[in-house]
Scaffold this active site. Structure first.
Site, PDB file in Angstrom:
ATOM      1  N   ASP A   1     -18.499 118.450  17.375  1.00  0.00           N
ATOM      2  CA  ASP A   1     -18.823 117.225  16.667  1.00  0.00           C
ATOM      3  C   ASP A   1     -18.432 116.063  17.574  1.00  0.00           C
ATOM      4  O   ASP A   1     -17.594 116.223  18.473  1.00  0.00           O
ATOM      5  CB  ASP A   1     -18.040 117.174  15.351  1.00  0.00           C
ATOM      6  CG  ASP A   1     -18.268 115.889  14.588  1.00  0.00           C
ATOM      7  OD1 ASP A   1     -19.444 115.516  14.398  1.00  0.00           O
ATOM      8  OD2 ASP A   1     -17.272 115.252  14.199  1.00  0.00           O
ATOM      9  N   ARG A   2     -19.001 114.900  17.362  1.00  0.00           N
ATOM     10  CA  ARG A   2     -18.699 113.751  18.209  1.00  0.00           C
ATOM     11  C   ARG A   2     -17.559 112.908  17.637  1.00  0.00           C
ATOM     12  O   ARG A   2     -16.470 112.863  18.195  1.00  0.00           O
ATOM     13  CB  ARG A   2     -19.962 112.887  18.378  1.00  0.00           C
ATOM     14  CG  ARG A   2     -19.794 111.791  19.418  1.00  0.00           C
ATOM     15  CD  ARG A   2     -20.973 110.861  19.445  1.00  0.00           C
ATOM     16  NE  ARG A   2     -20.769 109.793  18.472  1.00  0.00           N
ATOM     17  CZ  ARG A   2     -21.541 108.727  18.348  1.00  0.00           C
ATOM     18  NH1 ARG A   2     -22.602 108.594  19.108  1.00  0.00           N
ATOM     19  NH2 ARG A   2     -21.292 107.793  17.459  1.00  0.00           N
ATOM     20  N   ASP A   3     -17.810 112.240  16.517  1.00  0.00           N
ATOM     21  CA  ASP A   3     -16.848 111.290  15.947  1.00  0.00           C
ATOM     22  C   ASP A   3     -15.686 112.026  15.287  1.00  0.00           C
ATOM     23  O   ASP A   3     -15.876 112.837  14.391  1.00  0.00           O
ATOM     24  CB  ASP A   3     -17.548 110.385  14.928  1.00  0.00           C
ATOM     25  CG  ASP A   3     -18.733 109.648  15.535  1.00  0.00           C
ATOM     26  OD1 ASP A   3     -18.591 109.123  16.646  1.00  0.00           O
ATOM     27  OD2 ASP A   3     -19.799 109.622  14.894  1.00  0.00           O
TER      28      ASP A   3
ATOM     29  N   SER B   1     -25.754 108.995  10.396  1.00  0.00           N
ATOM     30  CA  SER B   1     -26.448 108.418   9.238  1.00  0.00           C
ATOM     31  C   SER B   1     -26.547 106.906   9.301  1.00  0.00           C
ATOM     32  O   SER B   1     -27.346 106.313   8.573  1.00  0.00           O
ATOM     33  CB  SER B   1     -25.759 108.837   7.942  1.00  0.00           C
ATOM     34  OG  SER B   1     -24.496 108.226   7.817  1.00  0.00           O
TER      35      SER B   1
END
Length: 182
Positions: free
Chosen positions: A11-13, A56
């Site tokens: 995952d990034r964040d 999103s």
């Protein structure tokens, strides 16, 4: 795990960078402590590092694809400065209510990555992130799911991972467990 994984999905964040909530400014990118070193160790093991991230903010109109791309370039720059790299990146631009198949915990982006890189066996990959939705695809695909909690991780996500997957305090510990490289 006896053999190296065929990929490490991150995952990034909250996993690679600090979660800045709808990050659109490259100047605000901050790598999480130890993330670059952990990614460099994955690179050294010749295992693809693939980012799968929900963005999103694009679907909500909070930032543009161009702004997302600028943030991604900044992450790449910071990692390269520290001897690390991301081999591929996939993102879902949709808002949660859009019902798209690419939004995690959906499997589409992981399947796209495997289609794009035939050496990836999704059942022999590591899936790491700071939320339940980041590790559920790994469990659904038969891989190795590891929650790496951040300050943003809900307590119930940690409890869930402790029961059905694995929890590691840092990305470096994920590398220690699944890649056994120095």
């Amino acid at each position: 795990m006896n053999a190296l994984p065929t990929a490490v999905f991150l995952d990034r964040d909250g996993t690679i960078i600090d979660d800045a909530h709808y990050l659109s400014d490259p100047a605000k990118v901050r790598l999480k402590e130890g993330a670059a070193d952990a990614i460099a160790r994955i690179n050294a093991a010749l295992v693809p590092v693939i980012v799968i991230t929900n963005q999103s903010g694009i679907g909500r109109g909070l930032f543009t694809v161009a702004e997302h791309d600028a943030v991604s370039r900044r992450i790449d720059e910071l990692l390269i400065e520290r001897g690390a790299r991301i081999d591929a990146s996939y993102y879902c631009p949709h808002a949660p209510g859009d019902g798209c198949p690419c939004r995690k915990p959906g499997l589409k982006l992981f399947q796209d990555a495997a289609r794009d890189n035939s050496s990836i066996d999704l059942a022999r990959a590591v899936y790491a992130g700071d939320r339940r939705r980041d590790i559920e695809p790994g469990m659904a695909l038969g891989g190795y799911a590891v929650l790496v909690p951040s300050v943003e991780t809900p307590h119930e996500d940690v409890e869930y991972a402790e029961e059905v997957a694995s929890v590691a305090a840092t990305l470096a510990l994920v590398v220690d467990q699944y890649l056994c490289t120095n």
